[in-house]
Design an enzyme around this catalytic site. Structure first.
Site, PDB file in Angstrom:
ATOM      1  NE  ARG A  46       9.332  11.910  -0.245  1.00  0.00           N
ATOM      2  CZ  ARG A  46       8.996  10.805   0.407  1.00  0.00           C
ATOM      3  NH1 ARG A  46       8.747   9.699  -0.267  1.00  0.00           N
ATOM      4  NH2 ARG A  46       8.905  10.794   1.711  1.00  0.00           N
ATOM      5  CD  GLU A 129      10.234  -0.106  -2.347  1.00  0.00           C
ATOM      6  OE1 GLU A 129      10.123  -0.023  -1.108  1.00  0.00           O
ATOM      7  OE2 GLU A 129      11.132   0.455  -2.987  1.00  0.00           O
ATOM      8  CB  SER A 145       5.398   2.399   0.439  1.00  0.00           C
ATOM      9  OG  SER A 145       6.136   2.363   1.625  1.00  0.00           O
ATOM     10  CG  LEU A 146       5.305   1.471   5.612  1.00  0.00           C
ATOM     11  CD1 LEU A 146       5.636   1.954   7.017  1.00  0.00           C
ATOM     12  CD2 LEU A 146       6.119   0.220   5.295  1.00  0.00           C
TER      13      LEU A 146
HETATM   14  C1  FAD Z   1      14.835   5.179   4.770  1.00  0.00           C
HETATM   15  C2  FAD Z   1      13.448   4.822   4.333  1.00  0.00           C
HETATM   16  C3  FAD Z   1      12.351   5.411   4.956  1.00  0.00           C
HETATM   17  C4  FAD Z   1      11.049   5.075   4.570  1.00  0.00           C
HETATM   18  N1  FAD Z   1      10.001   5.654   5.203  1.00  0.00           N
HETATM   19  C5  FAD Z   1       8.733   5.284   4.879  1.00  0.00           C
HETATM   20  C6  FAD Z   1       7.617   5.826   5.587  1.00  0.00           C
HETATM   21  O1  FAD Z   1       7.770   6.645   6.503  1.00  0.00           O
HETATM   22  N2  FAD Z   1       6.369   5.417   5.213  1.00  0.00           N
HETATM   23  C7  FAD Z   1       6.171   4.521   4.211  1.00  0.00           C
HETATM   24  O2  FAD Z   1       5.020   4.187   3.917  1.00  0.00           O
HETATM   25  N3  FAD Z   1       7.213   4.015   3.513  1.00  0.00           N
HETATM   26  C8  FAD Z   1       8.486   4.357   3.834  1.00  0.00           C
HETATM   27  N4  FAD Z   1       9.536   3.834   3.126  1.00  0.00           N
HETATM   28  C9  FAD Z   1       9.277   2.818   2.099  1.00  0.00           C
HETATM   29  C10 FAD Z   1       8.946   1.502   2.812  1.00  0.00           C
HETATM   30  O3  FAD Z   1       9.846   1.308   3.895  1.00  0.00           O
HETATM   31  C11 FAD Z   1       9.097   0.303   1.855  1.00  0.00           C
HETATM   32  O4  FAD Z   1       8.385   0.561   0.676  1.00  0.00           O
HETATM   33  C12 FAD Z   1       8.546  -0.959   2.518  1.00  0.00           C
HETATM   34  O5  FAD Z   1       9.295  -1.270   3.682  1.00  0.00           O
HETATM   35  C13 FAD Z   1       8.585  -2.131   1.546  1.00  0.00           C
HETATM   36  O6  FAD Z   1       8.182  -3.299   2.257  1.00  0.00           O
HETATM   37  P1  FAD Z   1       8.257  -4.693   1.568  1.00  0.00           P
HETATM   38  O7  FAD Z   1       7.853  -5.689   2.613  1.00  0.00           O
HETATM   39  O8  FAD Z   1       7.487  -4.663   0.291  1.00  0.00           O
HETATM   40  O9  FAD Z   1       9.788  -4.883   1.143  1.00  0.00           O
HETATM   41  P2  FAD Z   1      11.081  -4.947   2.068  1.00  0.00           P
HETATM   42  O10 FAD Z   1      10.838  -4.307   3.398  1.00  0.00           O
HETATM   43  O11 FAD Z   1      12.199  -4.442   1.220  1.00  0.00           O
HETATM   44  O12 FAD Z   1      11.240  -6.499   2.339  1.00  0.00           O
HETATM   45  C14 FAD Z   1      11.784  -7.372   1.374  1.00  0.00           C
HETATM   46  C15 FAD Z   1      12.571  -8.434   2.114  1.00  0.00           C
HETATM   47  O13 FAD Z   1      12.977  -9.434   1.184  1.00  0.00           O
HETATM   48  C16 FAD Z   1      14.316  -9.778   1.453  1.00  0.00           C
HETATM   49  N5  FAD Z   1      14.884 -10.306   0.200  1.00  0.00           N
HETATM   50  C17 FAD Z   1      15.202  -9.619  -0.923  1.00  0.00           C
HETATM   51  N6  FAD Z   1      15.688 -10.474  -1.863  1.00  0.00           N
HETATM   52  C18 FAD Z   1      15.657 -11.708  -1.324  1.00  0.00           C
HETATM   53  C19 FAD Z   1      16.016 -12.992  -1.797  1.00  0.00           C
HETATM   54  N7  FAD Z   1      16.495 -13.169  -3.037  1.00  0.00           N
HETATM   55  N8  FAD Z   1      15.852 -14.040  -0.971  1.00  0.00           N
HETATM   56  C20 FAD Z   1      15.349 -13.872   0.292  1.00  0.00           C
HETATM   57  N9  FAD Z   1      14.996 -12.668   0.787  1.00  0.00           N
HETATM   58  C21 FAD Z   1      15.151 -11.607  -0.009  1.00  0.00           C
HETATM   59  C22 FAD Z   1      14.976  -8.508   1.917  1.00  0.00           C
HETATM   60  O14 FAD Z   1      16.116  -8.770   2.680  1.00  0.00           O
HETATM   61  C23 FAD Z   1      13.844  -7.896   2.759  1.00  0.00           C
HETATM   62  O15 FAD Z   1      13.876  -8.314   4.097  1.00  0.00           O
HETATM   63  C24 FAD Z   1      10.839   4.155   3.508  1.00  0.00           C
HETATM   64  C25 FAD Z   1      11.943   3.575   2.870  1.00  0.00           C
HETATM   65  C26 FAD Z   1      13.222   3.904   3.263  1.00  0.00           C
HETATM   66  C27 FAD Z   1      14.390   3.245   2.544  1.00  0.00           C
END
Ligand code: FAD
Length: 274
Positions: A46, A129, A145-146
């Site tokens: 990438r 993340e 990342s998941l």
């Molecule tokens: C288009 C796309 C495709 C992807 N495909 C893959 C894949 O195929 N495989 C893979 O492993 N990874 C993939 N990733 C990466 C993966 O989706 C993310 O790294 C993962 O979802 C992060 O999860 P998380 O729970 O840490 O954070 P998030 O899913 O970002 O959750 C954080 C949450 O906190 C909330 N939040 C933020 N700030 C505040 C606040 N101040 N107060 C209250 N709530 C708040 C947000 O609204 C969100 O709901 C992809 C990412 C993208 C963008």
């Protein structure tokens, strides 16, 4: 550090939809407006593909994903979701070039935590993340990342269960609790911050651009997104090397010893006061 996904569909949708790398796996190539290949190996990692695209864009070229030959007519069947999005904006991947560009995709780094997800702020845990566990180093392999979010999230939960189940309560931390509503950033501010960060702390970075980004972001330090952009630019300016997703055109070599770049609020306050 930021991982840039090389093939965001460069159309007027926010966020820009991603075109899976599997499309290139099926034979699609990256070309400019003259049909010339952007790089020899369209299946490179990438960061390599993103750099090649960014250099082409900065040289005034356009960048397209050309799926017309391969997968061609098989596109709709192989990639129905991407096909549907493309059709929605008037593009047929079997017959049209798809405009693409690199897009910020994943943060390697974030809130520094130990193996149990504990940050330096008592009672503040981070997983997923947002956390800096060191698991991904300076880059990230697709799709893990998941795994990190699940494994580290479970680790935090188990730790908290062990520590607090006896007391049947969580520590008394100011601000603890769930946000009442889904978090919504202010759109015009986001657009301004996005422009500054994209320009100065994007795929290809140098001291001049990063310094400009820091200056541009200073008025937005009270905004969560501005602060994150500032931290990204600040860390990138400190890192005098190129490594993984972080490319300094003024420091193209990789340092012999890998090192973390740590930044605290005290550093920021000192800089803001300077
Ligand atoms: C288009 C796309 C495709 C992807 N495909 C893959 C894949 O195929 N495989 C893979 O492993 N990874 C993939 N990733 C990466 C993966 O989706 C993310 O790294 C993962 O979802 C992060 O999860 P998380 O729970 O840490 O954070 P998030 O899913 O970002 O959750 C954080 C949450 O906190 C909330 N939040 C933020 N700030 C505040 C606040 N101040 N107060 C209250 N709530 C708040 C947000 O609204 C969100 O709901 C992809 C990412 C993208 C963008």
């Amino acid at each position: 550090m930021v991982q840039f996904h090389p093939t965001a569909l460069a159309v007027d949708l926010d966020p820009m939809p991603l075109v899976s790398e599997a499309v290139r796996g099926e034979g699609a190539i990256l070309v400019n407006e003259n049909g010339e290949w952007i790089l020899k190996n369209p299946l490179a990692a990438r960061d390599v593909v993103s750099r090649a695209e960014w250099a082409a864009l900065q040289a005034g070229h356009k960048v397209f994903l050309d799926a017309r030959q391969e997968p061609g007519d098989r596109f709709a069947e192989l990639f129905p979701a991407i096909n549907a999005i493309a059709q929605r904006v008037g593009l047929n991947p079997a017959t049209d070039l798809l405009p693409v560009r690199p897009a910020a995709h994943y943060h390697m780094g974030g809130v520094l935590v130990d193996t149990q997800g504990q940050s330096s702020v008592p009672g503040l845990f981070a997983a997923g993340e947002v956390a800096s566990t060191g698991l991904h180093g300076a880059n990230r392999l697709a799709s893990n990342s998941l795994l990190e979010a699940v494994v580290c999230g479970r680790g935090v939960a188990q730790h908290l269960k062990g520590v607090y189940s006896a007391q049947n309560t969580l520590p008394d931390v100011p601000g603890r609790g769930w946000a009442d509503e889904k978090w919504h950033p202010a759109e015009p501010v986001i657009a301004r911050i996005r422009g500054i960060v994209s320009q100065g702390a994007g795929v290809l970075r140098d001291a001049e651009g990063l310094t400009e980004a820091l200056e541009g972001l200073r008025p937005y330090l009270d905004d969560d997104t501005g602060l994150v952009g500032y931290l990204v630019a600040w860390s990138a300016l400190q890192r005098l090397e190129s490594r993984g997703g972080h490319t300094r055109t003024d420091h193209p070599l990789t340092a012999a010893e890998p090192a973390h770049t740590l930044v605290s609020f005290a550093d920021l306050e000192a800089r803001s006061a300077a």
